[in-house]
Design an enzyme around this catalytic site. Structure first.
Site, mmCIF file in Angstrom:
data_model
loop_
_atom_site.group_PDB
_atom_site.id
_atom_site.type_symbol
_atom_site.label_atom_id
_atom_site.label_comp_id
_atom_site.label_asym_id
_atom_site.label_seq_id
_atom_site.Cartn_x
_atom_site.Cartn_y
_atom_site.Cartn_z
ATOM 1 N N LYS A 185 0.274 -1.468 0.676
ATOM 2 C CA LYS A 185 -0.041 -0.341 0.308
ATOM 3 C C LYS A 185 1.046 1.143 0.084
ATOM 4 O O LYS A 185 1.627 1.600 1.455
ATOM 5 C CB LYS A 185 -0.538 -0.318 1.228
ATOM 6 C CG LYS A 185 -2.023 1.010 0.868
ATOM 7 C CD LYS A 185 -2.544 2.119 1.955
ATOM 8 C CE LYS A 185 -1.302 2.688 3.079
ATOM 9 N NZ LYS A 185 -1.402 4.304 1.754
ATOM 10 N N GLY A 216 -5.154 3.042 -2.050
ATOM 11 C CA GLY A 216 -6.220 3.207 -1.063
ATOM 12 C C GLY A 216 -6.129 4.100 0.439
ATOM 13 O O GLY A 216 -4.360 4.245 0.537
ATOM 14 N N VAL A 221 -7.237 0.852 4.063
ATOM 15 C CA VAL A 221 -6.105 -0.453 3.266
ATOM 16 C C VAL A 221 -4.995 -0.937 4.212
ATOM 17 O O VAL A 221 -4.669 -1.763 4.557
ATOM 18 C CB VAL A 221 -5.637 0.084 2.088
ATOM 19 C CG1 VAL A 221 -4.658 -0.791 0.679
ATOM 20 C CG2 VAL A 221 -6.807 0.258 0.971
ATOM 21 N N GLU A 260 9.892 1.461 10.596
ATOM 22 C CA GLU A 260 11.002 2.411 10.536
ATOM 23 C C GLU A 260 10.518 4.263 10.776
ATOM 24 O O GLU A 260 9.450 4.722 9.669
ATOM 25 C CB GLU A 260 11.594 2.911 8.776
ATOM 26 C CG GLU A 260 13.063 3.602 8.982
ATOM 27 C CD GLU A 260 12.827 5.220 7.955
ATOM 28 O OE1 GLU A 260 12.521 5.459 9.093
ATOM 29 O OE2 GLU A 260 12.418 5.172 7.316
ATOM 30 N N GLU A 393 9.705 16.553 15.205
ATOM 31 C CA GLU A 393 9.683 16.207 13.751
ATOM 32 C C GLU A 393 8.884 17.420 13.187
ATOM 33 O O GLU A 393 8.127 16.898 12.466
ATOM 34 C CB GLU A 393 9.684 14.591 13.404
ATOM 35 C CG GLU A 393 10.308 14.215 12.343
ATOM 36 C CD GLU A 393 10.080 13.716 11.859
ATOM 37 O OE1 GLU A 393 11.249 12.275 10.835
ATOM 38 O OE2 GLU A 393 9.225 12.459 11.852
#
Length: 486
Positions: A185, A216, A221, A260, A393
């Site tokens: 995905k 999606g 999804v 990650e 971040e």
């Protein structure tokens, strides 16, 4: 900026067709529903294409295809799997130019970087897995036990928008090389380059069901993949918050995850460093891909004795980050990926200034193009290491600069983060730099500008993730360990 030339660049003017199908079981197929996702060009703010908004039914079909293909694919000899991946590499290499222009359109990456990094790096990673896939099975003996690695099974890969093909390749190529099958995905903001990959998958003739594509919404999804009982492992790259959600969904059925996630990397510049090189390299790193890089060195830590000099160099370097159309050869800094991302970044700059940071370059009032999701390259000085702008971040072109007085203090500031993905150290004494690097709680550290190594393990400490990608370590992530007693 030659915007007129950019507007007539073939990559800018070439039409992009809507993609109306998903890739499941070895061929293009209609989605279950009729929903679509609009893909925007963040430079022009125009919709350039649509892709299907798949659903849980599509995920069921894709997972079933991957499950059926797993036995035959995992049973292939390593040389046969390597041959399949080599054909994929050839088919994808022929599309390198289209990959670069597509990423420049759907993400806004300047063409020089799109060509070298967004197209070139995934091809390098895929080639490395061609070679690793062809190596004999890794085994070793412990006493009377033969210890072997076996492919984990069906892998659900959920990837982000900032390096859309590289992040896909780090997961898909590693999983396929290990003998796993995949359901992918891609990110909603940048799904078009994934279609180029699956055009190459189709051309290369990978066995049906080995690689499947379902586009999606992540909430639909992505969640269906993470929670699916027949998905043996989920590999996700994205925000820490979404990673936690993925981890919970997988944990409910005791499935493996590789995550990650975010980063807030420190670039430590010691008092004996080549200051100009360290600062200029650090600025370029922080603003690469408009700062939309999880490994970006967004905290520059400078010894107080050289702090003012470093600020002057940083301001000069930031001024050279020319904003503009990705197809303009003079552009160094493209737009952010979306209007929402632009507003988030602007909010962080406003917060940083309110918390006492000093504006050195850029900022909210700096000139930007009239159209597109642009934020000027921004440098903030005198930043409190505990402040929001130093801890969160930002994922945009914002660099904070923080002074320190000793190596110990630099390490303490660098480690003062819930993240631990990357970092850098600069010193005229390599042993001193290595000593600092060893003390930084982060998954990767570059010493004196050491270059990125696509064969080295990539991943983070703390809330930057679980597991490793790339090279042999990345392949091993998709293996289960078995002991056979004799």
């Amino acid at each position: 900026m030659d915007l007129a030339a950019a507007a007539t660049h073939p990559g800018r003017t070439a039409p992009i067709a809507d993609r109306t199908q998903l890739y499941i079981g070895g061929g293009w197929t209609a989605p279950h529903g009729t929903g679509v996702i609009a893909v925007e060009d963040p430079t022009t703010e125009q919709v350039i294409a649509h892709v299907p908004a798949g659903d849980a039914v599509d995920v069921d079909r894709a997972v079933a295809a991957a499950k059926a293909a797993f036995g035959p694919w995992s049973a292939l000899a390593p040389a046969e799997r390597a041959a399949h991946l080599d054909r994929l590499h050839a088919a994808l290499s022929a599309r390198a130019g289209d990959i670069a222009t597509t990423v420049a359109r759907e993400l806004g990456t300047p063409m020089k970087i799109a060509t070298k990094v967004q197209a070139g790096l995934p091809l390098t990673v895929l080639k490395s897995y061609v070679e690793l896939a062809g190596q004999p099975e890794s085994t070793h003996t412990v006493g009377n036990s033969l210890v072997v690695g076996e492919p984990v099974g069906v892998v659900g890969a959920i990837t982000p928008w900032n390096y859309p093909l590289h992040q896909i390749m780090a997961k898909v190529a590693g999983a396929l090389a290990a003998g796993c099958t995949v359901v992918l995905k891609p990110a909603d903001l940048t799904p078009l380059v994934a279609y180029l990959l699956f055009d190459a998958v189709d051309e290369a003739g990978l066995p049906p069901g080995v690689a499947n594509l379902v586009t999606g919404p992540g909430s639909v999804v992505g969640s269906a993949i993470a929670a699916h009982p027949d998905v043996d492992m989920v590999s996700f790259t994205g925000s820490t918050a979404v990673g936690a959600r993925i981890s919970h969904l997988a944990a409910d059925r005791i499935a493996r995850v590789a995550l990650e996630l975010g980063g807030k990397s420190a670039n430590v510049i010691l008092d004996d460093a080549d200051l100009r090189r360290a600062v200029k390299t650090g600025v370029a790193n922080a603003f690469l891909n408009s700062g939309q890089t999880c490994t970006a060195w967004t905290r520059m830590l400078v010894h107080r004795s050289r702090y003012d000099e470093a600020l002057a160099i940083a301001a000069e370097a930031a001024a050279g980050q020319t904003l503009g159309d990705p197809f303009d050869e003079g552009t160094r800094l493209g737009p952010l990926a979306s209007a929402a991302q632009r507003e988030t970044v602007r909010g962080y700059i406003e917060q940083g200034l309110a918390d006492g940071a000093r504006l050195i370059a850029g900022g909210l009032d700096a000139p930007v193009p009239d159209r597109g999701h642009f934020v000027a390259a921004t440098v903030l000085a005198d930043v409190d290491p505990d402040s929001t702008i130093a801890q969160e971040e930002v994922f945009g072109p914002v660099l904070v600069v923080i002074p320190f007085d000793s190596d110990d203090e630099a390490v303490a500031i660098a480690n003062n983060s819930r993240y631990g993905l990357a970092g850098a150290v600069w010193s005229g004494d390599e042993d001193r730099a290595l000593a600092v690097a060893r003390r930084m709680r982060t998954g990767a550290v570059d010493v004196n500008g050491g270059s990125f190594n696509p064969l080295a393990p990539f991943g983070g400490f703390k809330q930057s993730g679980i597991g490793r990608e790339l090279g042999r370590h990345g392949l091993d992530e998709f293996l289960e360990t078995k002991a056979i007693q004799r």
